[in-house]
Design a protein around this motif. Structure first.
Motif: not given
Length: 161
Positions: A133-136, A49-50, A142-143, A54-59
């Motif tokens: 992408t690296q941050v996500v 879901a995370f 961690l999630v 992230a994909r949905g907000v453009g990452v």
């Protein structure tokens, strides 16, 4: 004359906390491997879901492995599959610690936190991968750990009769 004492009605929060306490006790009595599988499924769903958010907000969901010449798309379901794959190691570790460790919960937490920290190196050095992408990817580690480790550690802290 008789005096009646008003009955206190349970509130929604007290009912939900009673349910969660009952669920926690239920997990405390289940086999370690089963708790590990259930925690893994929950962690995989939350992590996927995370990733979808992230994909949905453009990452951009494209990453490359070390040595690759270009990034490849991370498919929908990729986070879910990654959590399932790597959690097998954690479940085997938890089962072994439950059997042989003197303090299985503490040993599990220390080991898995160290492994989670080490897993952050992968996204950090991914070539041809956008920083976002690296941050996500790093946060997704961690999630998953935040969902799975506490549940399994709680189970390991309760010896089965």
């Amino acid at each position: 004359m008789s005096a009646t004492t008003p009955q206190a009605r349970p509130t929604t929060s007290s009912l939900s906390s009673a349910r969660s306490a009952r669920s926690a006790r239920l997990l405390d009595t289940r086999p370690v491997w089963l708790v590990g599988v259930l925690a893994t499924l929950a962690g995989a769903v939350v992590t996927e879901a995370f990733g979808l958010i992230a994909r949905g907000v453009g990452v951009p969901m494209e990453a490359a492995s070390p040595g690759a010449t270009e990034a490849a798309e991370i498919p929908v379901g990729g986070f879910f599959g990654g959590v399932l794959f790597w959690s097998v190691v954690g479940i085997v570790l938890a089962v072994a610690l439950a059997r042989w460790a003197k303090r299985p919960a503490r040993t599990f937490v220390v080991t898995t936190v160290v492994l989670t920290a080490l897993s952050m190196a992968g996204p950090a050095v991914a070539p041809h991968t956008a920083t976002s992408t690296q941050v996500v990817l790093a946060v997704s580690h961690l999630v998953a750990a935040a969902v799975i480790i506490p549940v399994v550690a709680r189970r390991l802290s309760h010896r089965r009769p």
